[in-house]
Each structure stands twice: as structure tokens, then as C-alpha cells.
Enzyme design. Structure first.
Site, short mmCIF file in Angstrom:
data_model
loop_
_atom_site.label_atom_id
_atom_site.label_comp_id
_atom_site.label_asym_id
_atom_site.label_seq_id
_atom_site.Cartn_x
_atom_site.Cartn_y
_atom_site.Cartn_z
N HIS A 240 43.75 38.13 39.94
CA HIS A 240 43.30 39.34 40.63
C HIS A 240 42.37 38.95 41.75
O HIS A 240 42.14 37.76 42.01
CB HIS A 240 42.61 40.31 39.65
N LYS B 141 42.48 48.59 44.10
CA LYS B 141 41.34 47.83 43.59
C LYS B 141 41.81 46.53 42.95
O LYS B 141 42.74 46.52 42.14
CB LYS B 141 40.57 48.67 42.57
N HIS C 76 41.58 25.83 39.28
CA HIS C 76 40.90 27.10 39.56
C HIS C 76 39.39 26.95 39.59
O HIS C 76 38.73 27.43 40.52
CB HIS C 76 41.31 28.13 38.50
#
Length: 569
Positions: A11, A36, A132
Site C-alpha cells: 500500500h 486512500k 523492503h
């Protein structure tokens, strides 16, 4: 070297362009698609790219796709494949299940081809996977200006790790230790946010609620759930993160609250216990990292680094004399982090360049685009000869003004270019903004933007940190000043302040200076220019929000329009 960074796996999808170690553009996709977090985090949509964000970054950098040397994506499927194991409490067909993992890996494998299609060229030889947490770490380390700093990343999950403890060695960030699923601070926050009747993305609401609670009431429950203040040991059999199952939590913390159910003291006490546990957990991690890499600077990132209360505790009570947090410590900052990490071997010198954090590199709009937006909205604005002074006067007179200036900021918080501005002296302003403008819960506080050179006169800032500029610490107001700024004080007497320097944002600084000249108060109330939506990006977005909320006036560039009649409401 020209590097395009992409974050698209979970996200906060985003893009960034880094040229020779300098971030030229960085922006989140949600500002363009008006969804969003840009998209839901599903096992089948990792390859859905932030196309508008990529286009913007290339345009700002003045690059054609063919000029990109490296494309860096902030996730490494190789690490994921090695680390994955079935979760006994996984979602069948979804996260944590074998079938869901196969679908997720298929989606990950489609990312290079999706980028090739978007850029209309084969990017196979230019594509790089970046771990990440290393992307998170790079986003803070390479903007801190200290080539020996310690690096701490804490979030929900990366490939499988939930926290990274690392050290800076010149250009290199070296992994020292990790925590792994299910020992996840971020997932605890997501699950308990849902337990308290909010969404998994509503940690900010739980932070605000915590100030009303008693942390001791549920301290025993947290010891059972997480190991208490000792080493982090999260009971996944009780949390069952990937299932809509709250039975075990209800035995310890009471019945799950429905979204429309009233908030009670019990809910505030759970939030307070969660906040206290987080403070202690992050202090413990910082202490362990200091033992491994005793530097003077801590570079901190990950979604948990948006917790302003914990950040204050870390800064004041932690072992590091300086804490540096970038303006986008969440996943939205990993696009820039992946790009910065990928370009380091090509740069001259032995250490990272001192580029500082990039804040205002989102879309900016021309005079022609602004006037066209007003015309399309059916509004006839007036051209102000001194927009800073006029807006300051309006705010001092009690108006709420939409302030839309220059290039959009990065990160989840409005930092003075896409802001709603109001008077911090007005004790009724918080209720008015929450009910009539933002349409959100009454308990949620608002933040001030304060002149950097005056901040210590009004707030107890403690140790210095440039990250005050990004609204990342909740610090106490000075008792002798507090009564003058009730609209920006939380129930515990703290404010999540943003300091504003004349060098970084001269127009915003001047507007606040004008407000101080009128009122004697060197700050304004600043909240994001939105209404249950992503922060506005374009003039059209701003004018749509103006039309749908109780904002008195909107200032876009030098143009200002106002609401004339109460009948509009």
C-alpha cells in the site's frame, strides 16, 4: 545515474526519481487516483503500478523512459520465497496461506513486465529488487548526513521481517539483526485498531484516543499478548492477524467495538496500554541497536515511525543523542529509499551525500491551470496583492482557509502547501473542524505549524531534531503559554508540532509571521486539506473540497475565493 524508484507491493504506492544520489521527485499515487493508500493490500495486486506518480516524477526530472539507468522496486521476492511458511491462522486463499502465497508470488513476478508495458520498453536488464526494510532504511540514512548512523526500521512486515536493526558504514547499510513475523509492532496496531472499531489503517485515531486512557488497566493483558516490556514475543494464536477473528482478544480486552458503537473508557484504556507498550518496545529495540552500533545518530523509518508520541519518548529517553526521521517514513517513502540504495555504488566518495530530505516535489500548477479550475467550479476569485498577509488576517478573524501553494508535499501530513489553516487561540475551533469540515471523531486533536525560531518559546522541544519540520513529534506545550493555544493542544497538554523555517517554505513562514504580527502567537492550526479522502493534489481537488465543507475561503496561489452566505449551509 538516473534511478526510478517504485513502491507498489502492499500500500502507499509511490514513485521517485533519483539522479546522481539526489531525490528530484517523490510522490504518492493516492494523490492522483484519490483512493486512500492508493489500493488495498491484496495478494493479487502487487503488480498494480503507481502509473500517475511515475509519470509525474519523470516529468519533474525531465527524463524520458529511455534515460532511466535503473528501476528499483522496494521488495525482494527472493527473500520472501526463502522465508515464507504457512501461518496456522492464515486467511484461506489469502495472506498466510499456501494458495494465497502462490498468487502473491505470481503478482510479484508480473511487476517487471508491467513496468515494461507502462514505459513502452523492455526494462528487464535495468530492473532491481531492493529488500523492503533496506529501502526504508535508505530513505532515512541517506538523508541524515551522518555516515556512521544507526538505522532502525519498524513496521508491519517487509518480505518476512517486521523490524530491522542496521548500521551505517559510509555508503553501506549493514544488517545487524531482524525481528520476524509474527513479532510485529505494526500488525499489533492494525489488529487492535480494528478491535477498537476503526479500520486497520486508523492508527492515528488510536494514538489520539490513548491520551484519554489508563495504561495500567490492561498491562496484564499486554504481558500475555506480547511478553510485556521484555523481548518482543507476540502471541499469534491470540492475535490471529490474518483472520477476522477477535475471540481471544475479547477475552482479554473486552468485546470488539462496532464502528458505530460509542467510545467508552475501556476503549481509551486499551489504546493507552497499546501506546505504553509501543513506547517501551521501541526503546528496547533502540537500546539493543545502540549496543550493536553505538552511534550518535539514529535514523528511524517504517510505518511505526509515524507514532509521534513514541517518537518523542525515543528522542528524549533513548540512547541516541540525535533522531532523524524522514517526512515519509511509511511505505510511501520506500520508492525514494530503493532508488537511493541502488545508486550508491555509482557515486563518488566514501560516504552518503548530504542531500537532506526532499519535501515539496509533488505537482505544482500554472496560473492558467489555476484560473481554469476556478472557472470550471463556477467561482470568480479575487487576485490578492499579498496573499500571506490577507490569509493571516482572515485566520485571525476566525476564518478557516484552504491554503494551496506551490508543489505538493510528500508524506501523510500536510506541511504547509496543501493545508487547512485556522486560529489556534479559538477554543471552539477543534469541535468546528472535526464536525463541520473534517467529519471525524471529536476526540482527535489538531496540530500547529509554528515558526521554527519561536518554537522553543512555546513548546518544550527537548533534544534538537530536524524532523520537527515534518510533524513527527508530540511535545509538551510550555505551561505558561498553553492557555493561549487551546485549539492545538491535546488532552495531555502535548502538540504534534511542525516547525516552519523561512529557508524551507518562505511563503508559509511569512503567512505565520503575519499572523504573529496580528495576534502575538507565532503559529497557526494546520490540518490536511481534505475531507475523508487523500490530501488534495490539484486545484480541482481543492475546490471540490471547498464546495463540500465548511471552509470560509480558499487561497490557491495569489487567487482567493470566499463563501459569502450562510445559506450555502
Amino acid at each position: 545515474m538516473n534511478v526510478l524508484g517504485i513502491n507498489c507491493v502492499f500500500h502507499e504506492s509511490s514513485a521517485a526519481v533519483v539522479v546522481d544520489g539526489v531525490v528530484l521527485a517523490e510522490v504518492e499515487e493516492e494523490r492522483f487516483n484519490r483512493v486512500k493508500h492508493a489500493k488495498p493490500a491484496r495478494v493479487d495486486n502487487a503488480h498494480h503500478l503507481p502509473a500517475a506518480a511515475i509519470a509525474h516524477c519523470l516529468r519533474v526530472a525531465g527524463l524520458e523512459a529511455a534515460a532511466i539507468d535503473v528501476i528499483a522496486c522496494s521488495f525482494d521476492p527472493g527473500i520472501r520465497r526463502k522465508a515464507f511458511s504457512n501461518d496456522p491462522w492464515g486467511d484461506p486463499g489469502g495472506w498466510g496461506s499456501e494458495a494465497g502465497e502462490k498468487e502473491f508470488l505470481r503478482s510479484l513476478e508480473r511487476i517487471p513486465a508491467a513496468v515494461s508495458e507502462l514505459l513502452a520498453m523492455d526494462v528487464t536488464d535495468r530492473f532491481r529488487w531492493v529488500p523492503h526494510h533496506m529501502a526504508h532504511g535508505a530513505s532515512t540514512y541517506y538523508s541524515a548526513g551522518d555516515d556512521k548512523a544507526a538505522v532502525l526500521v519498524v513496521d508491519g512486515i517487509g518480505e518476512f521481517a517486521t523490524a530491522m536493526l542496521a548500521g551505517g558504514y559510509g555508503k553501506e547499510i549493514r544488517l545487524l539483526e531482524e525481528l520476524h513475523y509474527p513479532d510485529s509492532v505494526g500488525f499489533v496496531w492494525e489488529k487492535l485498531s480494528s478491535h477498537l472499531g476503526f479500520s486497520e489503517y486508523d492508527a492515528c485515531k488510536v494514538m489520539g484516543l490513548a491520551a484519554y486512557g489508563d495504561a495500567t488497566r490492561y498491562s496484564g493483558a499486554f504481558e500475555e499478548l506480547t511478553g510485556g516490556d521484555g523481548p518482543l514475543r507476540v502471541r499469534s494464536d491470540l492475535f490471529r492477524f490474518r483472520l477476522d477473528d477477535f475471540a481471544a482478544l475479547e477475552k482479554l480486552l473486552g468485546q470488539r467495538r462496532g464502528p458505530q458503537d460509542p467510545l467508552g473508557q475501556r476503549h481509551a484504556d486499551v489504546a493507552a496500554a497499546l501506546q505504553h507498550w509501543t513506547d517501551q518496545t521501541i526503546l528496547n529495540l533502540a537500546g539493543r541497536l545502540y549496543d550493536l552500533h553505538p552511534a550518535s545518530t539514529l535514523c528511524y523509518a517504517g510505518g511505526v515511525a509515524l507514532n509521534c508520541s513514541t517518537n518523542w519518548v525515543l528522542k528524549e529517553k533513548g540512547p541516541f543523542s540525535r533522531v532523524h526521521i524522514p517526512p515519509a517514513p511509511h511505505d510511501g517513502g520506500t520508492a525514494a529509499g530503493a532508488a537511493l540504495w541502488s545508486c550508491q555504488p555509482s557515486l563518488p566518495g566514501a560516504g552518503p551525500s548530504e542531500t537532506g530530505a526532499t519535501v515539496y516535489s509533488g505537482p505544482a500548477y500554472t496560473e492558467t491551470e489555476i484560473t481554469a479550475a476556478f472557472a470550471a467550479a463556477g467561482l470568480i476569485p479575487r487576485r490578492s496583492t499579498d496573499i500571506a498577509a490577507e490569509v493571516a488576517r482572515r485566520v485571525a478573524d476566525g476564518q478557516i482557509v484552504g491554503w494551496f501553494q506551490g508543489a505538493m508535499e510528500i508524506g501523510p501530513r500536510a506541511l504547509g502547501n496543501r493545508s487547512l489553516i485556522a486560529d489556534p487561540r479559538d477554543p471552539g475551533m477543534r469541535e468546528l473542524l472535526n464536525r463541520k469540515v473534517k467529519h471525524r471523531e471529536d476526540f482527535r486533536p489538531f496540530a500547529p505549524s509554528v515558526l521554527e525560531e519561536r518554537a522553543r518559546d512555546w513548546f518544550e522541544l527537548g533534544r534538537d531534531s530536524e524532523s520537527y519540520r515534518y510533524m513527527l513529534y508530540a511535545c509538551p506545550a510550555r505551561p505558561e503559554r498553553a492557555a493561549r493555544i487551546p485549539a492545538v493542544l491535546h488532552v495531555d497538554g502535548t502538540s504534534r508540532i511542525q516547525t516552519v523555517s523561512a529557508a524551507q517554505n518562505p511563503l508559509y513562514h511569512r503567512m505565520i509571521s503575519c499572523f504573529e504580527g496580528i495576534t502575538g502567537v507565532p503559529m497557526v492550526l494546520n490540518t490536511s486539506f481534505n475531507d475523508s479522502e487523500p490530501i488534495v493534489c490539484s486545484p480541482e481537488d481543492a475546490l471540490a473540497t471547498f464546495a463540500g465543507t465548511r471552509i470560509d475561503a480558499v487561497a490557491i496561489g495569489d487567487h482567493i475565493a470566499e463563501r459569502h452566505t450562510a445559506e450555502e449551509w
